[in-house]
Write a protein that holds these residues in place. Structure first.
Motif, short mmCIF file in Angstrom:
data_model
loop_
_atom_site.label_atom_id
_atom_site.label_comp_id
_atom_site.label_asym_id
_atom_site.label_seq_id
_atom_site.Cartn_x
_atom_site.Cartn_y
_atom_site.Cartn_z
N LYS A 77 -2.76 -27.76 15.21
CA LYS A 77 -4.01 -28.21 15.83
C LYS A 77 -5.10 -27.16 15.66
O LYS A 77 -6.27 -27.50 15.47
CB LYS A 77 -3.80 -28.49 17.32
N GLU A 108 1.59 -28.54 17.37
CA GLU A 108 0.77 -27.76 18.31
C GLU A 108 0.05 -26.64 17.58
O GLU A 108 -1.15 -26.43 17.77
CB GLU A 108 1.67 -27.19 19.42
N THR A 149 5.20 -22.87 23.10
CA THR A 149 4.26 -23.08 22.00
C THR A 149 2.92 -23.58 22.51
O THR A 149 1.85 -23.14 22.07
CB THR A 149 4.82 -24.10 20.99
N SER A 150 2.98 -24.51 23.46
CA SER A 150 1.75 -25.11 23.99
C SER A 150 0.86 -24.07 24.67
O SER A 150 -0.34 -24.01 24.42
CB SER A 150 2.12 -26.22 24.98
N GLN A 162 6.83 -25.99 18.17
CA GLN A 162 6.31 -27.32 17.91
C GLN A 162 5.21 -27.21 16.86
O GLN A 162 4.08 -26.81 17.16
CB GLN A 162 5.77 -27.97 19.19
N MET A 165 0.91 -36.75 19.80
CA MET A 165 0.22 -35.67 19.10
C MET A 165 -0.74 -36.24 18.07
O MET A 165 -1.85 -35.73 17.90
CB MET A 165 1.24 -34.74 18.44
N THR A 205 -0.68 -21.64 22.15
CA THR A 205 -1.69 -22.34 21.35
C THR A 205 -2.98 -22.52 22.13
O THR A 205 -4.08 -22.33 21.59
CB THR A 205 -1.16 -23.72 20.91
N GLN A 212 -5.81 -34.41 25.84
CA GLN A 212 -4.51 -34.17 26.44
C GLN A 212 -4.53 -34.36 27.95
O GLN A 212 -3.59 -34.90 28.53
CB GLN A 212 -4.01 -32.76 26.09
#
Length: 398
Positions: free
Chosen positions: A127, A124, A368-369, A121, A175, A372, A341
């Motif tokens: 960010k 993500e 991915t989250s 993503q 997002m 990250t 979030q």
């Protein structure tokens, strides 16, 4: 290999081990919930989710330690152009055949790279660089005054470029909202005058009034209206609230409410374990807070929020003791990212915020989250490792 050994040794002596422990506790709680939330799937699909999340956590720990060893201010100073280009390039890849969407979200937020086991993503990952660049930019503008029109327009311009890029390439409003909230928190922490925030609110309200008649029948707009109708008790749209755009949130608050104080018990949630299509959707991603509420009750939800709140508080603690304004801006940016979030995700589950497809940090499924988040917290650890001792700090600011 020597670099890795030295990084681990330095982290053991000076790294933020408390923050890492909190992150591991939160992600461990997330693994428990993900296991329960994926049992309704076939065995291979559920096992794949658990494996990806576990690998993400392990990789995240290594990334956390590696980022702790980086002098993030020096790195940003030398690489800001490349960081900016990275944020642009990785999001623009969504416009290529590599970009894919998902039926449950309706946006185009992921990259499917041939030969890579999981989807990425881009927003993500970007960010991380967005916070670093905005903090670097704020630090450069600080001497001239962050409330000067030229400074505010530059900072807001940078943010609007990223917001426009995300919406244009992926349509991921959740997002984009996170990026906007990061900007607000960092600008507030930097001391931007309140008049600018009031002006921004007025502009947003006027813009919404002018645009709304043209988008009121759009998919995303209906997500907003069902929340307003639910809060105001408008019974004329009850079908839309329960079966249409409000279906996901209706099932969510039903699951949370049925959990009561102590929950139905682990692996015993009716909606969490149901195979029915009318049961709780997105239960291992967007609605995982509802899984916690159904199986662990109010007590479990409080524990989960306390864990995430402790991580946010630690980021703020590091920001207050940072060696420079730039480092403080970075720490507050990542604190704002987490706060946004958590607030939006829990608000979605409680039917007080529109569904925008935003996951719960450290808890929801997402390779991915999770990586990250650990990388961002590793940068916080780096800032903590390089903070000045108390006797060198300006005592008048304590």
């Amino acid at each position: 290999m020597n670099w890795l050994t030295d990084s681990i040794r330095e982290f053991i002596h000076r790294g933020d081990r408390l923050l890492l422990t909190l992150c591991l506790l939160a992600s461990g709680f997330g693994m428990v919930l993900i296991y329960s939330a994926t049992r309704y799937m076939n065995h291979s699909a559920g096992l794949r989710c658990m494996l990806i999340q576990a690998v993400g956590i392990v990789l995240g720990v290594f990334v956390y330690i590696a980022m702790s060893s980086v002098d993030i201010e020096l790195f940003t100073e030398k690489s800001w152009k490349w960081l900016f280009l990275f944020g642009l390039f990785i999001n623009l890849l969504l416009l290529t055949p590599l970009g894919i969407g998902a039926d449950e979200t309706g946006n185009n937020s992921w990259l499917s790279i041939p030969g890579f086991p999981v989807n990425l993503q881009p927003a993500e990952l970007a960010k991380l660089t967005f916070v670093l660049l905005l903090a670097w930019q704020m630090n450069r503008q600080r001497e001239r005054g962050l409330s000067r029109p030229s400074s505010v327009f530059q900072l807001a311009g940078h943010t609007l470029v990223m917001l426009g890029l995300i919406v244009a390439t992926s349509g991921d409003f959740g997002m984009a909202l996170t990026y906007a909230f990061i900007f607000v928190i960092m600008a507030w922490a930097g001391g931007v005058k309140k008049r600018w925030f009031l002006l921004a609110i007025v502009v947003c309200v006027i813009g919404a009034v002018l645009v709304w008649p043209h988008i009121s029948d759009k998919y995303f707009a209906r997500r907003i209206t069902v929340v307003i109708d639910h809060i105001t008790g408008n019974t004329e749209t009850i079908s839309e609230q329960t079966q249409g755009q409000g279906f996901q949130q209706t099932r969510s608050i039903l699951a949370i409410g049925s959990g009561g104080l102590f929950g139905m018990g682990y692996l015993k949630g009716i909606q969490t374990q149901s195979l029915s299509e009318s049961a709780l959707p997105a239960r291992h991603t967007d609605e995982i807070f509802a899984v916690c509420g159904e199986e662990f009750g109010l007590i479990g939800c409080i524990v989960l929020l306390l864990l995430l709140g402790a991580i946010i508080a630690r980021c703020i603690w590091v920001a207050r003791r940072a060696c420079s304004p730039q480092s403080a801006f970075i720490a507050m940016g990542y604190a704002g990212m987490l706060l946004a979030q958590v607030g939006v995700n829990v608000g979605m589950c409680l039917y007080v915020f529109p569904v925008v497809g935003l996951t719960l940090p450290f808890i929801s499924y997402g390779g991915t989250s999770i990586v990250t988040m650990f990388a961002a917290m590793g940068i916080i650890s780096s800032i903590k490792m390089r903070s000045l001792p108390s006797w060198l700090r300006d005592r008048s600011r304590i």
